[in-house]
Design a protein around this motif. Structure first.
Motif, short mmCIF file in Angstrom:
data_model
loop_
_atom_site.label_atom_id
_atom_site.label_comp_id
_atom_site.label_asym_id
_atom_site.label_seq_id
_atom_site.Cartn_x
_atom_site.Cartn_y
_atom_site.Cartn_z
N ASN A 290 0.86 -1.19 0.00
CA ASN A 290 0.00 0.00 0.00
C ASN A 290 0.89 1.23 0.00
O ASN A 290 2.08 1.14 0.29
CB ASN A 290 -0.92 0.01 1.22
CG ASN A 290 -2.02 1.05 1.13
OD1 ASN A 290 -2.26 1.63 0.07
ND2 ASN A 290 -2.69 1.30 2.23
N ARG A 579 -1.94 9.06 -4.68
CA ARG A 579 -1.19 8.19 -3.78
C ARG A 579 -0.75 9.01 -2.56
O ARG A 579 -0.42 10.20 -2.67
CB ARG A 579 0.06 7.62 -4.46
CG ARG A 579 -0.20 7.02 -5.86
CD ARG A 579 -0.85 5.67 -5.80
NE ARG A 579 -1.26 5.18 -7.10
CZ ARG A 579 -0.47 4.51 -7.95
NH1 ARG A 579 0.80 4.27 -7.62
NH2 ARG A 579 -0.93 4.09 -9.10
N ASN A 581 1.52 8.62 1.33
CA ASN A 581 2.36 7.80 2.20
C ASN A 581 2.95 8.71 3.28
O ASN A 581 3.77 9.58 2.98
CB ASN A 581 3.47 7.14 1.39
CG ASN A 581 4.21 6.06 2.14
OD1 ASN A 581 4.61 6.26 3.28
ND2 ASN A 581 4.42 4.92 1.51
N VAL A 594 0.21 6.42 7.88
CA VAL A 594 -1.06 6.48 7.16
C VAL A 594 -0.75 6.33 5.68
O VAL A 594 0.08 7.07 5.13
CB VAL A 594 -1.81 7.80 7.43
CG1 VAL A 594 -3.07 7.88 6.58
CG2 VAL A 594 -2.15 7.96 8.90
N GLY A 596 -2.38 5.38 1.61
CA GLY A 596 -3.56 5.29 0.76
C GLY A 596 -3.19 5.30 -0.70
O GLY A 596 -2.14 5.84 -1.09
N GLU A 597 -4.04 4.71 -1.54
CA GLU A 597 -3.75 4.67 -2.97
C GLU A 597 -5.00 4.34 -3.78
O GLU A 597 -5.92 3.66 -3.30
CB GLU A 597 -2.67 3.63 -3.28
CG GLU A 597 -3.08 2.20 -2.95
CD GLU A 597 -1.99 1.18 -3.23
OE1 GLU A 597 -0.81 1.56 -3.19
OE2 GLU A 597 -2.33 0.00 -3.49
N LYS A 635 -9.18 0.81 -4.47
CA LYS A 635 -8.97 1.88 -3.52
C LYS A 635 -8.57 1.22 -2.20
O LYS A 635 -9.22 0.27 -1.76
CB LYS A 635 -10.24 2.72 -3.32
CG LYS A 635 -10.77 3.36 -4.61
CD LYS A 635 -12.11 4.04 -4.36
CE LYS A 635 -12.69 4.58 -5.66
NZ LYS A 635 -14.03 5.21 -5.45
N GLN A 636 -7.53 1.74 -1.59
CA GLN A 636 -7.05 1.13 -0.35
C GLN A 636 -6.55 2.19 0.61
O GLN A 636 -5.93 3.17 0.19
CB GLN A 636 -5.90 0.14 -0.64
CG GLN A 636 -5.41 -0.59 0.59
CD GLN A 636 -4.31 -1.59 0.31
OE1 GLN A 636 -3.90 -2.35 1.20
NE2 GLN A 636 -3.81 -1.64 -0.91
N GLY A 637 -6.83 2.00 1.88
CA GLY A 637 -6.33 2.86 2.93
C GLY A 637 -5.90 2.02 4.12
O GLY A 637 -6.48 0.95 4.37
N SER A 638 -4.87 2.48 4.85
CA SER A 638 -4.41 1.72 6.01
C SER A 638 -3.78 2.66 7.02
O SER A 638 -3.31 3.75 6.69
CB SER A 638 -3.40 0.64 5.60
OG SER A 638 -2.23 1.22 5.06
N PHE A 655 -6.25 -2.26 7.62
CA PHE A 655 -6.44 -1.75 6.25
C PHE A 655 -7.85 -2.08 5.75
O PHE A 655 -8.54 -2.98 6.25
CB PHE A 655 -5.39 -2.34 5.31
CG PHE A 655 -5.57 -3.83 5.03
CD1 PHE A 655 -6.32 -4.28 3.96
CD2 PHE A 655 -5.00 -4.77 5.88
CE1 PHE A 655 -6.50 -5.63 3.73
CE2 PHE A 655 -5.15 -6.13 5.65
CZ PHE A 655 -5.91 -6.56 4.57
N LYS A 657 -9.59 -2.42 1.73
CA LYS A 657 -9.34 -2.39 0.29
C LYS A 657 -10.61 -2.79 -0.46
O LYS A 657 -11.27 -3.77 -0.09
CB LYS A 657 -8.19 -3.33 -0.08
CG LYS A 657 -7.88 -3.36 -1.58
CD LYS A 657 -6.60 -4.11 -1.88
CE LYS A 657 -6.72 -5.59 -1.65
NZ LYS A 657 -5.54 -6.33 -2.11
#
Length: 855
Positions: A290, A579, A581, A594, A596-597, A635-638, A655, A657
């Motif tokens: 991610n 994106r 990071n 944190v 995300g992408e 779409k992903q966030g963590s 996370f 996704k």
């Protein structure tokens, strides 16, 4: 009186002892150094002899001969040994002095204050293979080296020193060599080293694997790249292969696998049981789950980037080895000071040598499935099997340093699998033959340029071709099924990096990728021919800005990738992919992150039925057409925290996704939905946890992963149900221990069973009103396989064969408890219109042995 006499004698004796060392020292005392040529003239007068020599050989040399050397022979022997000269007596009066071509020298390496010795420094004769490391006291001795050679002395933290052998000789004896310490202002780097040596978690949450520093993992005696990444939380393979790696609930085709910047469409040998990439030339592997940098497109689940060594070597290095499956060789060859060559080659022994490991792999790939009828009674056909199977791979890399600012790298890789497999069913007298030819050929070039202290660029151009020919002749050699899958890809990628300031840098670039895929199917009975072609072109400018605060309290990157996609004659589409990071300090030893992408991909793999080609190969690459198969988007966030202190590491990450644009044909359905081609999505909610404690000679860790992975298909009832890769709980406990030259590893892997779909109960299981007869299934993925448990062990012993030749021998055991784990289960209708259950079984207890040398 007697007492006074004794005292006087004692005083004289004590004085004599005190004076004695000084007298002895005085006898060995050297005179003031004088020019050697002048000293030789003195010898001629003193001993009435004549010397013949070349003035240039002896000038600039001074000498101080110890007083205890009095004869001419002793003095000449001393001069010859000190300055590597050869003294020959021609007659009673005439002598010659000449230089030796090959000399023996010694020295002592110290820091530039001449206070501390430098043990373990590398002393090599530049341009040769002659090398030595300094002793604990900083001394070294080199024998039979060229007199006109140059010594290269290097040690971490010191400036590399070059000194001529002749200059060292003129200093006489074993001179001191002073090395200046290297001072460089470095930014603090936040990394977490865990599991085993060579595995690092970077500040941007990516994982770096350095194969040259790699230690040992349970079950591995060689650093298999794609097996190693499965030791990381959130990464596993449901079917125990490297060609089907599942990252956070995604399918294997959702991983972007790069080798020196080239996209790989084939990653495994032996149908995915062995990685296709040589680990001994692979210098660095980066795994990103991610927060992917904007330079990477494709691969909605992960990026696995492999890079071979990019630096020229001053001398030849290499190695070779074998195990119970294959043998390989690799090397790095310096051609000139600016040109070098790397190569590797590996070939299996499976077509001429049967080993216990091969037999177990063969059972796993072809035989090790259990077939039962509707009464759960085993169906045991008497089958005679024969196979001719082999694989090989080659890699090559030409390194050319055009100048100190520009480097050209040319890359080549070839991967091949070949199989001829026959089954003779002695019960119904049927013969089935399968042929498989699978290969990947890629060539590419990279131009790395450092334009200024702040501006650099990387130009990457490549061509890649993947081809799969699969032929199955069955029905007593009457019915032929042939499938061809071919992928052609050309790419042009330009990346630039500009340091705006010490804290701020800008990374930008442009990529053009053209991918063409052909799928051909020919069936003789009933006759059917199909050929589907497609080409997608992608233009992708991207930019990203990075910031690093004082003391690394905050490290962040934010970027965006613009994708303009066109499938010729079908669609055009424009996608924007942001994106993010970020990493920040929460407290001492504790950092938060944190990520995300947004990502997308236009290539996927469709999965044929298991029974095609005897289950040998069932995956074919296809292109998105935005109709039957849309562009896959994710779409992903963590969020996560990392703590490390005193070799104790703890990491926790949660996370979410969501992946849209998937098809039932790309997910491997084996139930009522396998032919529908329905379009839907899946979403994964998960937690990854790792705790690791390391000592000087041990490392132990516990990892746990929770995933809740669900499909959503609007046209399927019910709309939502568990994903085929929904593994709720995964637990790993492992440890490694080193004692002198011995390394051992032991680990256990546990996970809950994967979902599958069972037929309806009783008479409702078969629908005989249609032709062919069809199975009526229960709700999709409403049943689960039993839990999976596997215990692996490995051991490696390292030893030296010679001064520059190192070796290691290893042994490993996979599934040492011989547990029969169920990997998959599906149902089919046999010729008697009865339901059969086909269950795929894991590897049984599988030993392997390896032996390697490095030089």
């Amino acid at each position: 009186m007697l007492k006074k006499l004794r005292s006087s004698l004692f005083g004289l004796f004590l004085g004599f002892l005190l004076i004695l060392p000084f007298k002895i020292q005085g006898q060995n005392e050297q005179k003031t150094p004088v020019p050697l040529i002048s000293y030789i003239k003195t010898l001629e007068d003193k001993f009435d002899v004549k010397f013949s020599f070349i003035n240039g050989d002896l000038e600039d040399i001074t000498i101080a001969v110890p007083n205890n050397l009095v004869t001419l022979e002793e003095i000449l022997e001393y001069i010859a040994s000190q300055f590597q000269l050869k003294a020959d007596k021609l007659s009673q009066r005439y002598y010659t002095l000449t230089k030796r071509t090959l000399v023996t020298i010694c020295g002592k390496v110290l820091d530039n204050f001449a206070e501390n010795t430098v043990p373990g420094a590398t002393v090599e004769v530049f341009g040769t293979e002659i090398a030595f490391t300094t002793n604990p006291d900083g001394t070294f001795t080199l024998e039979d080296i060229p007199r006109n050679g140059v010594l290269k002395i290097r040690y971490l933290g010191y400036n590399t020193k070059y000194i001529g052998v002749e200059n060292l000789i003129k200093s006489g004896g074993c001179p001191q060599i002073l090395m200046a310490q290297h001072y460089e202002q470095l930014k603090e780097v936040i990394v977490y080293k865990f599991l085993t040596t060579g595995i690092i978690r970077e500040s941007d949450a990516s994982i770096t694997l350095n194969t040259s520093e790699f230690g040992i993992l349970p079950g591995l005696i060689e650093p298999d790249i794609l097996q190693t990444v499965q030791a990381l939380p959130g990464i596993k393979s449901i079917d125990e292969t490297v060609s089907d790696i599942n990252v956070r609930g995604g399918t294997n085709d959702q991983n972007l696998i790069l080798w020196n910047g080239i996209k790989m469409y084939q990653s495994g040998h032996f149908f995915g049981l062995i990685s296709a990439f040589n680990p001994y030339l692979t210098d660095k592997i980066t795994v990103i789950k991610n927060g992917t940098p904007a330079t990477f497109g494709d691969g909605v689940s992960s990026v696995i980037q492999m890079e071979t060594d990019n630096e020229l070597s001053d001398y030849f290095t290499g190695g070779a080895g074998f195990n119970f499956i294959s043998g390989d060789i690799f090397g790095q060859i310096p051609i000139t000071e600016r040109i070098g060559l790397q190569f590797s080659a590996r070939r299996s022994t499976t077509d001429f040598l049967n080993t216990p490991t091969y037999n177990k792999f063969f059972d796993r790939a072809f035989q090790d499935s259990k077939v039962t009828n509707q009464n759960n009674i085993a169906v045991d056909d008497d089958i005679l099997r024969s196979e001719n199977f082999f694989f090989y791979d080659f890699t090559g890399k030409l390194l050319y340093d055009i100048s100190d600012q520009h480097q050209l790298r040319l890359n080549f890789i070839s991967i091949t699998n070949n199989l001829d497999y026959t089954e003779n069913n002695l019960t119904d007298l049927e013969t089935t033959n399968s042929l498989l030819d699978q290969n990947n050929l890629s060539v590419g070039g990279q131009l790395l340029s450092q334009w200024t202290n702040r501006l650099s660029s990387n130009l990457n151009v490549y061509y890649s071709r993947y081809n799969l020919d699969a032929e199955s002749l069955f029905g007593n050699q009457v019915q032929l099924l042939f499938q061809n899958n071919q992928v052609l890809e050309n790419a042009f990628k330009l990346d630039t990096d500009y340091e705006l300031s010490d804290k701020l840098h800008l990374h930008s670039g442009y990529q053009y990728i053209e991918t063409g895929i052909v799928n051909t199917t020919i069936l003789t009975q009933p006759q059917f021919n199909s050929e589907i072609k497609g080409v997608i072109r992608i233009h992708a400018p991207h930019t990203e800005i990075g910031y690093r605060s004082d003391g690394n309290k905050f490290i962040g990157k934010a970027g965006v990738r613009f994708n303009y996609m066109e499938n010729l004659g079908t669609f055009t589409k424009f996608l924007v992919e942001p994106r993010l990071n970020m990493s920040f300090r929460l407290a001492n030893y504790l950092r938060g992150e944190v990520l995300g992408e947004f990502k997308s991909q236009t290539t996927n793999q469709i999965i044929d039925l298991e029974q095609n080609f005897l289950g040998i190969e069932k995956r074919r690459w296809i292109l998105s057409d935005d109709n039957t198969l849309p562009i896959t988007q994710s779409k992903q966030g963590s969020m996560g925290i990392n703590y490390e202190k005193n070799n104790f590491y703890l990491g926790l990450e949660g996370f979410y996704k969501k992946v849209d644009g998937i098809s039932t044909s790309t997910q491997g359905f084996q139930n009522q939905n396998q032919f529908n081609g329905e379009i839907g999505s899946y979403d994964v909610k998960g937690i990854e946890f790792l705790i690791n404690k390391k000592g000087n000679n041990y490392s132990s860790w516990l990892s746990y992963t929770y995933n809740k992975n669900d499909y959503t298909f609007e046209t399927i009832i019910p709309n939502s149900f568990p994903n085929n890769l929904d593994i709720r709980h995964t637990l790993t406990f492992a440890g490694t221990y080193s004692y002198k030259n011995l390394q051992v590893g032991l680990g256990a892997n546990f996970r809950t069973g994967k979902p599958f779909t069972e037929p309806e109960d009783g008479n409702l299981a078969l629908d005989t009103s249609v032709f062919p007869v069809r199975i009526n299934y229960k709700s999709p993925n409403s049943s689960r396989l039993p839990e999976y448990l596997r215990v692996d062990a490995s051991a490696i012993y390292k030893f030296d064969i010679g001064r520059n030749v190192k070796a290691n021998a290893g042994v490993s055991i996979l599934n040492m408890t011989n547990r029969k784990n169920s990997l998959n289960k599906y149902y089919r209708v046999n010729e008697d219109n009865e339901i059969e259950a086909v269950e795929s079984i894991s590897l049984g207890i599988t030993p392997n042995v390896s032996f390697r040398i490095h030089f």
